[in-house]
Design an enzyme around this catalytic site. Structure first.
Site, PDB file in Angstrom:
ATOM      1  N   ARG A  77     -36.534  34.251 -12.389  1.00 25.18           N
ATOM      2  CA  ARG A  77     -37.662  33.129 -12.364  1.00 25.18           C
ATOM      3  C   ARG A  77     -36.703  31.437 -13.388  1.00 25.18           C
ATOM      4  O   ARG A  77     -35.661  31.778 -13.978  1.00 25.18           O
ATOM      5  CB  ARG A  77     -38.677  33.188 -13.199  1.00 25.18           C
ATOM      6  N   LYS A  99     -54.347  35.434 -13.723  1.00 22.31           N
ATOM      7  CA  LYS A  99     -54.053  34.842 -12.150  1.00 22.31           C
ATOM      8  C   LYS A  99     -55.069  35.648 -12.047  1.00 22.31           C
ATOM      9  O   LYS A  99     -54.956  35.603 -10.240  1.00 22.31           O
ATOM     10  CB  LYS A  99     -52.712  35.487 -11.898  1.00 22.31           C
ATOM     11  N   ASN A 109     -44.496  30.219 -15.430  1.00 23.72           N
ATOM     12  CA  ASN A 109     -43.422  29.349 -14.920  1.00 23.72           C
ATOM     13  C   ASN A 109     -43.805  28.057 -16.103  1.00 23.72           C
ATOM     14  O   ASN A 109     -42.845  26.880 -17.153  1.00 23.72           O
ATOM     15  CB  ASN A 109     -42.467  29.079 -14.348  1.00 23.72           C
ATOM     16  N   PRO A 159     -49.740  30.369  -8.239  1.00 21.28           N
ATOM     17  CA  PRO A 159     -50.695  29.226  -8.401  1.00 21.28           C
ATOM     18  C   PRO A 159     -50.868  29.402 -10.391  1.00 21.28           C
ATOM     19  O   PRO A 159     -51.584  30.941 -11.110  1.00 21.28           O
ATOM     20  CB  PRO A 159     -52.227  29.457  -8.381  1.00 21.28           C
ATOM     21  N   GLU A 160     -51.070  29.173 -11.093  1.00 25.75           N
ATOM     22  CA  GLU A 160     -51.551  29.233 -12.505  1.00 25.75           C
ATOM     23  C   GLU A 160     -52.871  29.515 -12.921  1.00 25.75           C
ATOM     24  O   GLU A 160     -53.822  29.197 -12.115  1.00 25.75           O
ATOM     25  CB  GLU A 160     -50.797  28.291 -14.174  1.00 25.75           C
TER      26      GLU A 160
END
Length: 269
Positions: free
Chosen positions: A259, A52, A163, A2-3
């Site tokens: 990533r 986060k 991301n 989760p962002e």
């Protein structure tokens, strides 16, 4: 993973629904039982998101009174009827009617004020927080030879940015993800910061990440809505090989530091 907007939504819901009175705190799974017993019967003084990281501060005199949660890749904190207790619940916070159920987190620890301060000191600037200081962040970004695409994923710099926000903000501003920090101009940094503030704040309200401008929505372009587990309308994230909504060129993809990175080679050339 989760962002940051997701964590801020969780903190907001905990503050809205679980700060009024004493709470039942337990660990049905058993892995947090000893810690939960110290908090059982207390109330939540405040829940707070930093990037986060989620901190749930309980009103108890015990030195360790802050539950520190990092959801990681598979963790979930769901708000459900108290009667529902399916799955492996690491932490359960209930007022008898409603419950917050934590499942599969990367971290769930009980920490002190001193440990909380140490974690905060290592965290970067969170675009959603009112106390964020982009002026303090700019020199650190600008003196680094690392690409801006890499730096945006560094939680010690941009807390809460993941991301999707990394890819979408750079696309929206026409900035190459490979541009070294030393070549980034102050006005470009300010634009990145302002765009993140706006997009992430909107994500807190809507619960999803939408980054396309009005002229690029499915309705405006007469195209099908995006179908993806992450939801939301985006320009380049997970659109490798598909035509850019702005210029029509195929969206590019490569792995950067483990990533997936997505960008338009024309719009961000």
């Amino acid at each position: 993973m989760p962002e940051g907007h997701v964590i801020h939504r969780l903190a907001r819901e905990l503050n809205a629904g679980f700060t009024a009175g004493p709470l039942e705190v337990s660990s049905p799974q058993g892995r947090f039982s000893a810690e939960a017993a110290l908090l059982d019967g207390a109330r939540i003084a405040r829940a707070e998101a930093v990037g986060k990281h989620l901190f749930v501060d309980f009103d108890t005199p015990h030195p360790e009174h802050i539950v520190y949660i990092h959801l990681g890749l598979i963790g979930q904190l769901k708000f459900e009827p108290a009667a529902e207790q399916a799955g492996q619940i690491r932490l359960r916070i209930s007022d008898g009617v409603h419950a917050a159920h934590l499942r599969g987190p990367q971290w769930c620890r009980l920490i002190t004020d001193e440990e909380y301060a140490a974690i905060r000191a290592k965290s970067g600037e969170d675009p959603i927080r009112e106390d964020a200081d982009p002026d303090a962040l700019w020199p650190r970004v600008h003196r680094s030879r690392r690409s801006i695409g890499s730096q945006l994923m560094d939680q010690k710099l941009f807390a809460g940015v993941g991301n999707i926000y990394r890819a979408e903000t750079l696309f929206r501003l026409g900035i190459s993800p490979f541009l070294p920090g030393t070549q980034l101009q102050r006005n470009e940094f300010d634009s990145i910061w302002a765009d993140l503030v706006g997009l992430m704040a909107e994500g807190v309200e809507s619960g999803r990440i939408d980054t396309v401008r009005p002229e690029h929505t499915p309705e405006a372009m007469a195209r099908e809505p995006r179908k993806d587990d992450h939801g939301g309308e985006v320009y380049v994230y997970r659109r490798a090989g598909l035509p850019c909504y702005v210029c029509g060129a195929p969206v590019s993809h490569r792995v950067m530091e483990g990533r997936n990175l997505f960008w338009c080679p024309v719009c961000q050339g």
